[in-house]
Motif scaffolding. Structure first.
Motif, PDB file in Angstrom:
ATOM      1  N   ASN A  98     -75.076 -10.559  63.661  1.00 53.55           N
ATOM      2  CA  ASN A  98     -75.699 -11.393  62.628  1.00 53.55           C
ATOM      3  C   ASN A  98     -76.078 -12.764  63.168  1.00 53.55           C
ATOM      4  O   ASN A  98     -77.147 -13.303  62.863  1.00 53.55           O
ATOM      5  N   LEU A  99     -75.184 -13.355  63.956  1.00 56.61           N
ATOM      6  CA  LEU A  99     -75.448 -14.680  64.523  1.00 56.61           C
ATOM      7  C   LEU A  99     -76.638 -14.635  65.466  1.00 56.61           C
ATOM      8  O   LEU A  99     -77.446 -15.573  65.518  1.00 56.61           O
TER       9      LEU A  99
ATOM     10  N   MET B 284     -64.680 -17.289  64.524  1.00 51.34           N
ATOM     11  CA  MET B 284     -64.767 -17.080  63.084  1.00 51.34           C
ATOM     12  C   MET B 284     -63.731 -16.084  62.595  1.00 51.34           C
ATOM     13  O   MET B 284     -63.253 -16.172  61.462  1.00 51.34           O
ATOM     14  N   HIS B 285     -63.377 -15.113  63.451  1.00 48.55           N
ATOM     15  CA  HIS B 285     -62.452 -14.056  63.028  1.00 48.55           C
ATOM     16  C   HIS B 285     -61.100 -14.141  63.730  1.00 48.55           C
ATOM     17  O   HIS B 285     -60.314 -13.184  63.656  1.00 48.55           O
TER      18      HIS B 285
ATOM     19  N   MET C 146     -67.903  -9.499  55.162  1.00 44.44           N
ATOM     20  CA  MET C 146     -68.338  -8.231  55.726  1.00 44.44           C
ATOM     21  C   MET C 146     -68.463  -7.164  54.634  1.00 44.44           C
ATOM     22  O   MET C 146     -67.717  -7.179  53.647  1.00 44.44           O
TER      23      MET C 146
ATOM     24  N   LYS D 205     -65.434  -6.240  62.892  1.00 40.10           N
ATOM     25  CA  LYS D 205     -65.930  -7.433  62.204  1.00 40.10           C
ATOM     26  C   LYS D 205     -66.436  -8.482  63.194  1.00 40.10           C
ATOM     27  O   LYS D 205     -67.409  -9.202  62.915  1.00 40.10           O
ATOM     28  N   THR D 206     -65.803  -8.583  64.360  1.00 42.38           N
ATOM     29  CA  THR D 206     -66.250  -9.545  65.370  1.00 42.38           C
ATOM     30  C   THR D 206     -67.609  -9.147  65.934  1.00 42.38           C
ATOM     31  O   THR D 206     -68.495 -10.001  66.105  1.00 42.38           O
TER      32      THR D 206
ATOM     33  N   HIS E  33     -76.072  -3.831  60.975  1.00 39.56           N
ATOM     34  CA  HIS E  33     -76.002  -5.133  61.649  1.00 39.56           C
ATOM     35  C   HIS E  33     -76.907  -5.194  62.881  1.00 39.56           C
ATOM     36  O   HIS E  33     -77.034  -6.256  63.496  1.00 39.56           O
TER      37      HIS E  33
ATOM     38  N   SER F 100     -67.478 -15.770  56.732  1.00 38.08           N
ATOM     39  CA  SER F 100     -68.200 -14.544  57.076  1.00 38.08           C
ATOM     40  C   SER F 100     -67.668 -13.402  56.218  1.00 38.08           C
ATOM     41  O   SER F 100     -66.518 -13.000  56.348  1.00 38.08           O
TER      42      SER F 100
ATOM     43  N   SER G 169     -68.347 -15.765  67.186  1.00 39.20           N
ATOM     44  CA  SER G 169     -67.762 -14.782  66.277  1.00 39.20           C
ATOM     45  C   SER G 169     -66.257 -14.645  66.487  1.00 39.20           C
ATOM     46  O   SER G 169     -65.501 -14.460  65.526  1.00 39.20           O
TER      47      SER G 169
ATOM     48  N   THR H  75     -70.416  -9.605  63.155  1.00 36.19           N
ATOM     49  CA  THR H  75     -70.761 -11.013  62.941  1.00 36.19           C
ATOM     50  C   THR H  75     -71.554 -11.561  64.113  1.00 36.19           C
ATOM     51  O   THR H  75     -72.494 -12.347  63.924  1.00 36.19           O
TER      52      THR H  75
END
Length: 384
Positions: free
Chosen positions: A77-78, A107-108, A173, A70-71, A203, A171, A104, A74
């Motif tokens: 995506n960023l 965020m996670h 997923m 997930k990190t 991604h 965020s 990221s 993301t």
């Protein structure tokens, strides 16, 4: 990096206060307009090559550190979102990718200090220096002034990335949706595993910033069901029949669209983007792309694994599909798919009306007051 950004108005032209709205997703028209604007003199092919190079670098650094999927997803995506607002020529991709990875981790809740991320990135960028390192972790002996300069640039780009997302740390997923929807559709475990790997690779494209996670997951399941037609039929044959049923359901219009809040046309577009990515990887074996057969090992094993070398980027296994097979699959899809819907940008008939004014001009500027709002216009204030 050009801190001046000559394209923005002078401070006297900027308003004293301004509201910046967060746009979670972009339409195809918006993506096309913004990409062309920030691409500069690069061709679309060169831009795609730069995008894949950056995503591969995020994958290599993040996997070497041991970040969860997930990190990494993301962060990619960023990176894509950042270059919808800022020109590629003004920024080194190493600075943007590492800053995206750093944001990221916040965020996670997988936080690492900028210096830790930089040290691992040096080992990926300069494997010959990492091989000579005497430290246990293979840390490269970099000049302290160089490392500090890189850290300051990382933090400067971090601020810009935070502004492009309006400090919205939400965020969502698509990975959990792949498993849940796959089980609901009675897909085989093999198909769900293939869809999971396609979700990882999605991604590397702009798909996750154009569609919500449930639609991305459905698109990857649909693509995986199409790819199974290129492989030998599994044993038992019941699995092939179940997977063929998934493709039949998601290909046509039906009640499933209401159930999963998606449309068949969107799944078609996602499938074409992913197959294009696989064609690119099949034609260029050195491209670092994830999907293999479901039993294939990850091209970036965890650093906790004893067999992983501490230097360089591991070479991925070969793509199991040939480029001509994938091209024939795309042709077959085009012959039997639904007509494309006219793509309309968010809230305006002209995407330039959304992004050619103060909305971008205020990014990264210290003049005036900016209110960052967690949703697009018309949504903020209604539970957002």
């Amino acid at each position: 990096m050009d801190p001046g950004h000559s394209r923005v108005p002078s401070p006297s032209q900027l308003p004293a206060s301004f509201s910046k709205y967060h746009h979670p997703y972009f339409t195809a028209a918006e993506v096309q307009y913004l990409s062309e604007k920030q691409r500069g003199k690069l061709s679309a092919t060169q831009e795609e090559k730069a995008r894949q190079q950056a995503c591969g670098f995020i994958e290599a650094v993040g996997s070497k550190i041991g970040f969860p999927r997930k990190t990494l997803a993301t962060a990619q995506n960023l990176y894509h979102r950042f270059h919808l607002f800022f020109p590629r020529k003004d920024f080194n991709y190493h600075d943007v990718t590492l800053a995206a990875l750093y944001v990221s981790t916040k965020m996670h809740d997988t936080l690492k200090k900028p210096r830790e991320i930089l040290m691992v990135s040096y080992a990926v960028r300069f494997p010959e220096l990492a091989a000579k390192s005497k430290s246990v972790g293979g840390e490269v002996d970099m000049d302290p002034a160089t490392a500090e300069n890189d850290r300051q640039r990382l933090l400067a780009v971090e601020r810009l990335i935070l502004e492009t997302i309006c400090f919205n740390f939400t965020s969502k997923m698509p990975f959990s949706y792949v498993i849940k929807i796959g089980r609901k559709l009675k897909a085989s475990k093999k198909l769900i595993k293939c869809a999971w790997r396609l979700t990882i690779d999605s991604h590397r494209t702009l798909v996750p910033i154009m569609y919500p996670p449930n639609i991305v997951a459905l698109g990857c399941l649909y693509t995986a069901s199409l790819l199974t037609t290129l492989e030998p039929p599994p044993s038992p044959l019941v699995e092939a029949q179940l997977d063929s049923r998934v493709a039949t359901i998601l290909k046509g219009k039906g009640d499933w669209e209401r159930t999963y809040m998606a449309e068949a046309e969107d799944l078609q577009e996602i499938a074409h983007v992913l197959i294009d990515l696989l064609i690119q990887a099949a034609q260029n074996p050195s491209a670092n792309t994830s999907p293999r057969t479901p039993a294939s090992p990850s091209p970036h094993p965890s650093p906790r694994n004893q067999h992983l070398s501490s230097t360089g980027t591991p070479q991925p296994p070969p793509i199991p599909y040939k480029a001509d097979q994938l091209i024939r699959l795309k042709i077959m899809m085009r012959q039997n798919e639904h007509p494309l819907r006219p793509q309309q940008p968010l809230g305006s008939a002209d995407p330039s009306e959304l992004y050619n004014g103060n909305d971008i001009a205020m990014l990264g500027r210290n003049q005036g007051t900016v209110r960052f709002l967690f949703g697009p216009p018309g949504v903020v204030g209604q539970g957002v």
